[in-house]
Design a protein around this motif. Structure first.
Motif, mmCIF file in Angstrom:
data_model
loop_
_atom_site.group_PDB
_atom_site.id
_atom_site.type_symbol
_atom_site.label_atom_id
_atom_site.label_comp_id
_atom_site.label_asym_id
_atom_site.label_seq_id
_atom_site.Cartn_x
_atom_site.Cartn_y
_atom_site.Cartn_z
ATOM 1 N N LYS A 119 0.944 -1.294 0.048
ATOM 2 C CA LYS A 119 0.118 -0.042 0.089
ATOM 3 C C LYS A 119 0.853 1.397 -0.049
ATOM 4 N N GLN A 120 1.958 1.020 0.793
ATOM 5 C CA GLN A 120 2.820 2.282 0.948
ATOM 6 C C GLN A 120 3.845 2.467 -0.296
ATOM 7 N N TYR A 121 4.357 1.349 -0.835
ATOM 8 C CA TYR A 121 5.457 1.461 -1.567
ATOM 9 C C TYR A 121 5.353 0.999 -3.002
ATOM 10 N N GLY A 122 4.200 0.258 -3.240
ATOM 11 C CA GLY A 122 3.995 -0.415 -4.501
ATOM 12 C C GLY A 122 4.063 -1.959 -4.453
ATOM 13 N N LYS A 123 3.866 -2.627 -5.262
ATOM 14 C CA LYS A 123 3.784 -4.114 -5.510
ATOM 15 C C LYS A 123 5.133 -4.693 -5.497
ATOM 16 N N PHE A 124 5.568 -5.663 -4.685
ATOM 17 C CA PHE A 124 6.819 -6.466 -4.816
ATOM 18 C C PHE A 124 6.643 -7.184 -6.268
ATOM 19 N N VAL A 125 7.932 -7.560 -6.528
ATOM 20 C CA VAL A 125 8.213 -8.088 -7.834
ATOM 21 C C VAL A 125 8.999 -9.415 -7.449
ATOM 22 N N THR A 126 8.444 -10.558 -7.880
ATOM 23 C CA THR A 126 9.336 -11.770 -7.642
ATOM 24 C C THR A 126 10.550 -11.782 -8.524
ATOM 25 N N PHE A 127 11.752 -12.154 -7.913
ATOM 26 C CA PHE A 127 12.908 -12.261 -8.622
ATOM 27 C C PHE A 127 13.546 -13.743 -8.366
ATOM 28 N N PRO A 128 14.271 -14.364 -9.455
ATOM 29 C CA PRO A 128 14.617 -15.769 -9.308
ATOM 30 C C PRO A 128 15.602 -16.032 -8.102
ATOM 31 N N LEU A 129 15.575 -17.189 -7.542
ATOM 32 C CA LEU A 129 16.415 -17.459 -6.273
ATOM 33 C C LEU A 129 17.779 -17.855 -6.751
ATOM 34 N N THR A 130 18.765 -17.439 -5.895
ATOM 35 C CA THR A 130 20.330 -17.669 -6.273
ATOM 36 C C THR A 130 20.482 -19.062 -5.477
ATOM 37 N N SER A 131 21.740 -19.513 -5.811
ATOM 38 C CA SER A 131 21.981 -20.849 -5.080
ATOM 39 C C SER A 131 22.133 -20.656 -3.621
ATOM 40 N N ARG A 132 22.609 -19.330 -3.370
ATOM 41 C CA ARG A 132 22.940 -18.860 -1.772
ATOM 42 C C ARG A 132 21.450 -18.942 -1.071
ATOM 43 N N ASP A 133 20.595 -18.478 -1.827
ATOM 44 C CA ASP A 133 19.050 -18.312 -1.417
ATOM 45 C C ASP A 133 18.513 -19.564 -0.952
ATOM 46 N N LYS A 134 18.629 -20.718 -2.038
ATOM 47 C CA LYS A 134 18.084 -21.864 -1.912
ATOM 48 C C LYS A 134 18.878 -22.616 -0.609
ATOM 49 N N ALA A 135 20.270 -22.403 -0.723
ATOM 50 C CA ALA A 135 20.979 -23.111 0.658
ATOM 51 C C ALA A 135 20.619 -22.353 1.726
ATOM 52 N N ASN A 136 20.035 -21.268 2.012
ATOM 53 C CA ASN A 136 19.305 -20.677 3.173
ATOM 54 C C ASN A 136 18.057 -20.984 3.212
ATOM 55 N N ALA A 137 17.333 -21.886 2.684
ATOM 56 C CA ALA A 137 15.813 -22.181 2.750
ATOM 57 C C ALA A 137 14.869 -21.114 2.278
ATOM 58 N N VAL A 138 15.498 -20.145 1.412
ATOM 59 C CA VAL A 138 14.608 -19.086 0.934
ATOM 60 C C VAL A 138 13.696 -20.014 -0.173
ATOM 61 N N ILE A 139 12.399 -19.717 -0.018
ATOM 62 C CA ILE A 139 11.571 -20.247 -1.085
ATOM 63 C C ILE A 139 11.184 -19.521 -1.918
ATOM 64 N N ARG A 140 11.107 -17.861 -1.780
ATOM 65 C CA ARG A 140 10.844 -16.805 -2.597
ATOM 66 C C ARG A 140 11.481 -15.435 -2.181
ATOM 67 N N LYS A 141 11.743 -14.728 -3.311
ATOM 68 C CA LYS A 141 12.501 -13.566 -2.970
ATOM 69 C C LYS A 141 11.627 -12.573 -3.780
ATOM 70 N N ASP A 142 11.256 -11.396 -3.253
ATOM 71 C CA ASP A 142 10.385 -10.373 -3.866
ATOM 72 C C ASP A 142 11.346 -8.989 -3.483
ATOM 73 N N LYS A 143 11.120 -7.979 -4.341
ATOM 74 C CA LYS A 143 11.996 -6.677 -4.291
ATOM 75 C C LYS A 143 10.998 -5.554 -4.920
ATOM 76 N N ILE A 144 10.936 -4.498 -4.057
ATOM 77 C CA ILE A 144 10.331 -3.356 -4.677
ATOM 78 C C ILE A 144 11.844 -2.320 -4.789
ATOM 79 N N ILE A 145 12.045 -1.752 -5.970
ATOM 80 C CA ILE A 145 13.109 -0.904 -6.180
ATOM 81 C C ILE A 145 12.702 0.398 -6.488
ATOM 82 N N GLY A 146 13.315 1.250 -5.642
ATOM 83 C CA GLY A 146 13.060 2.831 -5.914
ATOM 84 C C GLY A 146 14.415 3.186 -6.782
ATOM 85 N N SER A 147 14.530 4.420 -6.619
ATOM 86 C CA SER A 147 15.838 5.045 -7.286
ATOM 87 C C SER A 147 17.116 5.105 -6.174
ATOM 88 N N LYS A 148 16.777 5.099 -5.080
ATOM 89 C CA LYS A 148 17.794 5.096 -4.058
ATOM 90 C C LYS A 148 17.849 4.005 -2.923
#
Length: 192
Positions: A119-148
């Motif tokens: 609501k405050q910053y806009g929708k998250f966008v899902t990004f592909p997982l890295t091998s490091r993410d998978k090793a840390n049991a991450v099942i989903r990674k989302d981002k909101i990207i501003g200019s700073k």
């Protein structure tokens, strides 16, 4: 012609909302009272921290907030707040929710936080997982990207514990300074 006009209006309104949301994210420039780019000295004036013995590299330092119960994310308890500094400037703020027993009520906590952030910053966008993410049991990674600022959300797999109960590792939110990250990348690439 009429449909084209309607589509143009809808696109203009949605792009305007997205730009406003990203501007709000950039203006916030951190989490709570902690501003990305701040010095270690400035952060120590705001909160008691412990320096981690973990080494992230020559120019990196990691600190943990001591009195975590003073801080909340949309009213929900936190498990930890970490600061990562690069050359004594705050590069990243990592906010992790407390681990929770698996239940539909606790899953809805994560959904509620996501809804409030979007609501405050806009929708998250899902990004592909890295091998490091998978090793840390991450099942989903989302981002909101501003200019700073980039806001990342990491969602983890269930963890089994004794007596057949399950824990959800609290979602983790990472606020990353784009200008400092660009400086690091430039230095890593020999100034190019």
């Amino acid at each position: 012609m009429r449909y084209t006009t309607i589509i143009v209006i809808i696109l203009t309104v949605s792009l305007s909302f997205k730009a406003k949301s990203q501007q709000t994210l950039d203006e916030k420039n951190g989490f709570n009272k902690f501003q990305l780019g701040a010095s270690i000295k400035d952060i120590k004036k705001l909160v008691k921290v412990n320096k981690s013995s973990f080494k992230d590299g020559k120019y990196y330092e990691r600190y943990f907030v001591n009195d975590i119960e003073e801080y909340k994310l949309f009213g929900y308890d936190l498990g930890s707040i970490q600061f990562i500094f690069y050359k004594e400037r705050l590069l990243e703020i990592i906010v992790q929710l407390k681990d929770q027993e698996f239940s539909s009520a606790n899953v809805s906590i994560n959904d509620d936080i996501t809804e409030n952030i979007e609501k405050q910053y806009g929708k998250f966008v899902t990004f592909p997982l890295t091998s490091r993410d998978k090793a840390n049991a991450v099942i989903r990674k989302d981002k909101i990207i501003g200019s700073k600022l980039e806001l990342h959300r990491y969602i983890y797999a269930l963890t089994r514990t004794g007596n057949f109960s399950s824990l959800i590792k609290g979602d983790t939110y990472s606020f990353i300074s784009i200008p400092i990250n660009e400086q690091i990348n430039k230095e890593d690439n020999g100034g190019l």
